[in-house]
Design a protein around this motif. Structure first.
Motif, mmCIF file in Angstrom:
data_model
loop_
_atom_site.group_PDB
_atom_site.id
_atom_site.type_symbol
_atom_site.label_atom_id
_atom_site.label_comp_id
_atom_site.label_asym_id
_atom_site.label_seq_id
_atom_site.Cartn_x
_atom_site.Cartn_y
_atom_site.Cartn_z
ATOM 1 N N ALA A 30 4.144 2.042 -3.434
ATOM 2 C CA ALA A 30 5.323 2.037 -4.324
ATOM 3 C C ALA A 30 5.594 0.641 -4.859
ATOM 4 C CB ALA A 30 6.538 2.569 -3.566
ATOM 5 N N ASP A 31 5.416 -0.374 -4.004
ATOM 6 C CA ASP A 31 5.636 -1.763 -4.424
ATOM 7 C C ASP A 31 4.669 -2.157 -5.534
ATOM 8 O OD1 ASP A 31 7.021 -4.353 -4.009
ATOM 9 O OD2 ASP A 31 5.005 -5.003 -3.392
ATOM 10 N N VAL A 59 5.755 -0.522 -8.693
ATOM 11 C CA VAL A 59 6.933 -1.199 -9.275
ATOM 12 C C VAL A 59 6.514 -2.463 -10.001
ATOM 13 C CG1 VAL A 59 9.024 -2.488 -8.676
ATOM 14 C CG2 VAL A 59 8.631 -0.214 -7.701
ATOM 15 N N ARG A 60 5.608 -3.238 -9.368
ATOM 16 C CA ARG A 60 5.161 -4.468 -10.025
ATOM 17 C C ARG A 60 4.410 -4.163 -11.308
ATOM 18 N NH1 ARG A 60 4.002 -5.999 -4.658
ATOM 19 N NH2 ARG A 60 1.791 -5.568 -4.971
ATOM 20 N N GLU A 61 3.566 -3.134 -11.294
ATOM 21 C CA GLU A 61 2.835 -2.763 -12.509
ATOM 22 C C GLU A 61 3.818 -2.320 -13.606
ATOM 23 O OE1 GLU A 61 0.107 0.215 -11.339
ATOM 24 O OE2 GLU A 61 -1.201 -1.166 -10.219
ATOM 25 N N GLU A 107 2.104 2.322 4.242
ATOM 26 C CA GLU A 107 1.133 2.481 3.153
ATOM 27 C C GLU A 107 1.833 2.994 1.888
ATOM 28 O OE1 GLU A 107 -2.367 2.011 1.322
ATOM 29 O OE2 GLU A 107 -1.928 1.456 3.406
ATOM 30 N N ARG A 108 2.740 3.939 2.074
ATOM 31 C CA ARG A 108 3.478 4.450 0.918
ATOM 32 C C ARG A 108 4.356 3.355 0.313
ATOM 33 N NH1 ARG A 108 5.592 10.274 3.312
ATOM 34 N NH2 ARG A 108 3.560 11.376 3.174
ATOM 35 N N ALA A 109 4.966 2.531 1.187
ATOM 36 C CA ALA A 109 5.825 1.452 0.682
ATOM 37 C C ALA A 109 5.003 0.445 -0.121
ATOM 38 C CB ALA A 109 6.534 0.763 1.843
ATOM 39 N N ARG A 110 3.800 0.111 0.416
ATOM 40 C CA ARG A 110 2.943 -0.829 -0.327
ATOM 41 C C ARG A 110 2.526 -0.230 -1.666
ATOM 42 N NH1 ARG A 110 0.948 -2.079 4.950
ATOM 43 N NH2 ARG A 110 -0.688 -0.497 4.754
#
Length: 288
Positions: free
Chosen positions: A262-263, A266-268, A257-260
């Motif tokens: 963070a992803d 990053v995209r934003e 969940e944290r990785a999603r």
């Protein structure tokens, strides 16, 4: 349903279970439409405690029934043929055997969850005395359906103790028919002795086998206990591993969940950076 199977089943039960089981069997017979069978079942009498123990000995140790019956036949024949000294010897052996069997019956009753006292044990011994002395008592006991202890008063005649009286002066030599009868009597005596000794040997062997089986059962019980403890230990270890596994899965889900998250961030941030770069480029172009 048939009468013999119902009767055999009822007389294997402990006395306090007999009445309810008999009523249930009667009801089943009536439901099946067999009123005659229901009446015969209803006539079966509840065994006394001593009778139940005697039946238990028959049913739990069937291998000892036939040797005891043969010993009884040998003893009855011997009482017809032997003199006082020989009768006293057989009587001592008979009492020792009966005592051993009554102790075995007492142990069986204890293992069946129904310990007995000295009074009931004496009634069992009286029953065994009657079995050895009376053929009808022997047949009743071997059937395993006694309702009360057998009467030991129907037994062997008493044998007087003490020295034997002086023999009278020698009688004239017996005639040939008398010699033949005496020889037949000796043969019957020898046969009775051999049958009695063989029966006692067989009973000793059966008791030794029963003792060995008891020791094997105790060893098996100890092994079962050890395995049960091992199973409990493994069960505890399994529960601990399951807990750790659940914690690891929870940590995995949290990390994913944290990785999603963070992803997405990053995209934003990438989109914002691209927008800012485009805006800077447009401003730069317009100034030129």
């Amino acid at each position: 349903m048939d009468y013999d199977s119902v009767a055999d089943e009822l007389y294997t039960l402990r006395p306090e279970e007999f009445t309810a089981a008999r009523a249930s069997a009667m009801a089943s017979a009536r439901t099946a439409g067999d009123r005659e069978l229901a009446a015969r079942i209803g006539a079966l009498r509840k065994p006394s405690l001593a009778a139940w123990v005697s039946n238990l000995l028959v049913r739990s140790s069937p291998g000892e029934v036939e040797p005891l019956l043969r010993l009884g036949e040998g003893l009855r024949q011997a009482h017809q043929d032997l003199d006082g000294a020989q009768l006293r010897e057989l009587s001592r052996r008979q009492h020792a055997l009966i005592r051993a069997l009554s102790l075995q019956a007492r142990q069986l009753a204890k293992e069946a969850g129904h310990p007995i006292g000295e009074g009931v044990q004496r009634e069992v011994e009286n029953t065994l005395h009657a079995v050895l002395a009376d053929p009808e008592a022997a047949r009743a006991w071997a059937g395993g359906r006694l309702t009360k202890p057998l009467d030991a008063a129907v037994g062997f005649p008493a044998v007087a103790e003490g020295p034997r009286p002086q023999r009278p002066a020698p009688a004239p030599a017996p005639s040939r028919p008398a010699k033949k009868a005496s020889e037949q009597q000796r043969r019957r005596l020898d046969r009775a002795r051999k049958e009695a000794e063989a029966a006692e040997r067989e009973l000793r062997e059966l008791r030794n086998e029963a003792a060995a089986a008891g020791e094997a059962a105790e060893e098996a019980k100890r092994q079962v206990g050890a395995l049960q403890r091992h199973v409990e230990e493994l069960t505890g270890e399994l529960e601990r591993i399951r807990g750790e596994h659940q914690q690891a899965r929870f940590a995995e889900r949290t990390a994913r969940e944290r990785a999603r998250t963070a992803d997405r961030r990053v995209r934003e941030a990438g989109r914002k950076a691209a927008t800012a770069a485009a805006q800077i480029e447009r401003l730069t172009s317009s100034d030129a």
